[in-house]
Write a protein that holds these residues in place. Structure first.
Motif, PDB file in Angstrom:
ATOM      1  N   GLN A   1      -0.529  -3.232   7.205  1.00  0.00           N
ATOM      2  CA  GLN A   1      -0.945  -3.173   5.806  1.00  0.00           C
ATOM      3  C   GLN A   1       0.231  -3.441   4.880  1.00  0.00           C
ATOM      4  O   GLN A   1       0.093  -4.126   3.851  1.00  0.00           O
ATOM      5  N   ARG A   2       1.406  -2.937   5.228  1.00  0.00           N
ATOM      6  CA  ARG A   2       2.593  -3.192   4.414  1.00  0.00           C
ATOM      7  C   ARG A   2       2.928  -4.684   4.417  1.00  0.00           C
ATOM      8  O   ARG A   2       3.281  -5.260   3.377  1.00  0.00           O
ATOM      9  N   THR A   3       2.777  -5.310   5.585  1.00  0.00           N
ATOM     10  CA  THR A   3       3.025  -6.756   5.663  1.00  0.00           C
ATOM     11  C   THR A   3       2.012  -7.534   4.826  1.00  0.00           C
ATOM     12  O   THR A   3       2.357  -8.509   4.150  1.00  0.00           O
TER      13      THR A   3
ATOM     14  N   GLU B   1      -0.580   0.895   9.564  1.00  0.00           N
ATOM     15  CA  GLU B   1       0.039   0.947   8.247  1.00  0.00           C
ATOM     16  C   GLU B   1       1.132  -0.106   8.099  1.00  0.00           C
ATOM     17  O   GLU B   1       1.354  -0.641   7.012  1.00  0.00           O
ATOM     18  N   GLN B   2       1.831  -0.408   9.199  1.00  0.00           N
ATOM     19  CA  GLN B   2       2.859  -1.438   9.140  1.00  0.00           C
ATOM     20  C   GLN B   2       2.249  -2.803   8.827  1.00  0.00           C
ATOM     21  O   GLN B   2       2.792  -3.586   8.042  1.00  0.00           O
TER      22      GLN B   2
ATOM     23  N   ASP C   1       0.462  -6.456   2.138  1.00  0.00           N
ATOM     24  CA  ASP C   1       0.806  -6.270   0.729  1.00  0.00           C
ATOM     25  C   ASP C   1       1.984  -7.157   0.329  1.00  0.00           C
ATOM     26  O   ASP C   1       1.985  -7.742  -0.769  1.00  0.00           O
ATOM     27  N   GLU C   2       2.973  -7.263   1.197  1.00  0.00           N
ATOM     28  CA  GLU C   2       4.126  -8.101   0.876  1.00  0.00           C
ATOM     29  C   GLU C   2       3.742  -9.573   0.796  1.00  0.00           C
ATOM     30  O   GLU C   2       4.224 -10.300  -0.086  1.00  0.00           O
TER      31      GLU C   2
END
Length: 648
Positions: A577-579, A574-575, A581-582
């Motif tokens: 995936q957050r990167t 998930e981390q 998205d950013e």
């Protein structure tokens, strides 16, 4: 060609594929039934109706009197004789010889009528109908006899059908092409030289097996053709049937699947038995993924036993037949990811031939094939049409030429012009153009500004494809479009090209922000497309400085579309995936800022192009370049760094 529209434009992928020709009619194996059988049902209906009419015929004949008329004639002394039944039915004769019938109301007391008849000296005869006659008995049991007869007749017909039809349930439904072969040849298949060479070697092996035996080579057991829908896999199979001088057995994968367990396996056995009888021969299985999908094993609940038994039998037949018999299996599918690995291993399907979407040269050749027999105007350039149709399959190109011919007929012409082909291309990409779909004045200006932003970004960005046409005419769900024609067929895309692509896609929204100070819903499709490109840049192409050279490629081929299972089974945390998205948001904001800065520097040209679009509705790409003149494009963010090229 890239179409920038205010709303999503649909790009249909044609699936119309010509199948093998129908088999010639086979002679009937059984003698026709005798002619007298066709009269059984009419005769039975006629007899039934006769019995019904007989039961409804009243006793006696003559004039029908009401009870009041009857008693009046008795009082007048006109009645000579009467015959009365126990049901109250009366028949008799008058003194003048006239016969009559009537009915006595059984609820009334008939003693008064008896005295009245006796006083007038009428001859009275009594009759009893309570006895059961043979006709009455037959009528009572007639429905039961008819039902029993119907069951006996149905049983005989079912037995006769089962004796000849039950054994045919497990028979193969393959179309056997021997004498009447298709007229399609390899010369009729435009392009795909490498594919035709690999497939034609199968035909050559069956024609001259001694050539391969002399060199110690073995012919392929099976060849599977893989590619997007509409690329001509079935057409290539028809060409094989036309070129080969051996029997050709054609069947679809769904023809093996039945609701009865074991029927599919029986049909597979019968198919290969028919091929052995006609060896050397070719078996063609179209849409093999319908029967050759992955087996679930014991861990999966609710497995399809019939399909798995059919697949097991197919594996056994392909691995078991003697190669010297000269049987080659051809198959086609657009879902290679769904096939069982045991089916694709060497020894079963030795060759996997990819039939991709045609390139620019092949598209021009395919257009020439479909344009054969049609009258083209002098301004039609098939190379230009091929350059403007990247991603089109052979079926799409056939549809394009047909739509252009329909446009010519609509204009009462027999000659197809370049405008007909352009209109047909817009019809396929954007949808049907409705003249009645008029825009409000403020909407018309907003669309003109939006499309002008796309066009100026395409002309100002160094790596972007040239602008071919800009229009604000509504078509389908699109209110306007900016079309770009690539100068050459691209197979690899640099980071500079992808960044310019994002800038062009966000140019419409940027123009709205510059002119109106706010965005609109017209950029929804542009934002969705730009997000997909930016996501692939970060997740697959390794073009993110934060995430680094890490790629998480999609699990399915691109022409099959995104698989939902790939989205659910992401191979990262998930981390990460957050990167991702950013980074995607950063790329999109950077592209939007670049487009806004460029449009502010070229605000005068933006207003001029938007005004011209409102006046003319459609503007050629050369006009866009003429508006810009010879001014060099500024680069507010600096020229993007050129990275190594990566495959799309």
């Amino acid at each position: 060609m890239i179409a920038r529209s205010r709303f999503p434009a649909r790009h249909p992928t044609g699936r119309a594929k010509p199948g093998p020709p129908p088999d010639p009619p086979k002679p009937a194996s059984t003698a026709p039934p005798p002619n007298w059988r066709r009269w059984l049902l009419p005769v039975a209906i006629a007899v039934t109706m006769l019995f019904v009419l007989l039961t409804r015929t009243p006793s006696g004949t003559g004039t029908r009197y009401t009870y009041t008329d009857f008693t009046g004639r008795v009082n007048a002394g006109q009645v000579k004789t009467v015959e009365i039944t126990d049901k109250g039915a009366v028949s008799g004769t008058l003194k003048d010889g006239t016969k009559f019938t009537t009915q006595i109301p059984t609820a009334l007391d008939s003693s008064g009528l008896t005295r009245q008849l006796q006083s007038q000296q009428v001859e009275i005869t009594a009759k009893t109908t309570s006895g059961s006659s043979a006709l009455t008995t037959l009528l009572v049991f007639l429905p039961l006899i008819a039902i029993v007869g119907l069951f006996l007749w149905s049983g005989r017909m079912a037995t006769r059908a089962m004796s000849g039809g039950l054994s045919a349930v497990g028979r193969s439904r393959a179309k056997i092409i021997e004498a009447e072969r298709p007229n399609t040849r390899f010369a009729d298949v435009a392009g795909y030289q490498g594919v035709k060479q690999e497939v034609s070697e199968v035909v050559d092996f069956l024609r001259s097996p001694e050539r391969y035996a002399a060199a110690g080579a073995k012919g392929p057991r099976g060849v599977i053709m893989v590619g997007p829908p509409g690329t001509g896999k079935t057409l290539l199979a028809r060409a094989v049937a036309g070129e080969a001088e051996v029997p050709f057995l054609s069947v679809t994968g769904s023809a093996f699947v039945e609701m009865f367990v074991g029927v599919g396996a029986s049909r597979v056995r019968d198919l290969f038995e028919e091929a052995r009888k006609r060896a050397p021969s070719i078996i063609f299985i179209d849409e093999i993924d319908a029967v050759g999908a992955r087996r679930g094993g014991g861990a999966r609940l609710g497995g399809n036993d019939e399909r798995e038994q059919t697949l097991n039998q197919l594996l056994a037949e392909m691995d078991g037949f003697d190669q010297s018999t000269g049987i080659v299996v051809l198959a086609a599918t657009n879902r290679p990811d769904a096939l069982d690995p045991a089916l694709l291993r060497p020894g079963r399907f030795d060759r996997q031939v990819t039939v991709p979407l045609p390139n620019q040269g092949e598209r021009a050749a395919i257009l020439a094939v479909h344009a054969h027999g049609k009258t083209l105007a002098e301004d039609v350039e098939l190379d230009r049409i091929a350059r403007g149709t990247p991603g089109f399959s052979g079926a799409d190109l056939a549809n394009l030429v047909n739509e252009a011919a329909i446009n010519a007929v609509r204009a009462e012409r027999t000659v197809i012009t370049a405008d007909d082909l352009d209109t047909a291309r817009d019809r396929i990409l954007l949808g049907r153009r409705e003249p009645s779909n008029a825009l409000l004045p403020e909407e018309r200006r907003a669309v003109a500004v939006h499309e002008s932003g796309h066009a100026l970004m395409a002309a100002l960005c160094e790596h972007a494809d040239p602008v071919a046409k800009v229009t604000i005419l509504p078509a389908g769900v699109s209110l306007g479009a900016t079309e770009q024609l690539p100068e050459a067929e691209r197979h690899l895309y640099s980071q500079g090209y992808l960044q310019d692509l994002l800038t062009v896609q966000l140019g419409g929204r940027a123009a709205e922000l510059v002119v109106f100070g706010e965005g609109s819903s017209g950029a929804a499709n542009d934002l969705a497309n730009a997000t997909v490109v930016a996501t692939r840049m970060v997740r697959e192409f390794g073009l993110s400085t934060t995430l680094g050279p890490v790629g998480y490629a999609a699990g399915t081929p691109q022409y099959l579309g995104e698989n939902l299972d790939d989205r659910l089974r992401r191979p990262y945390s998930e981390q990460t995936q957050r990167t991702v998205d950013e980074e995607v948001a950063r790329l999109l904001r950077q592209a939007e800022k670049r487009a806004i800065d460029l449009l502010r520097a070229y605000r005068r040209h933006l207003d001029e192009l938007a005004g011209l679009l409102m006046a003319q509705e459609t503007v050629d790409g050369k006009v866009v370049l003429a508006i810009l003149g010879a001014e060099p494009p500024p680069t507010p963010l600096g020229k993007p760094a050129e990275h190594s090229r990566v495959p799309d």
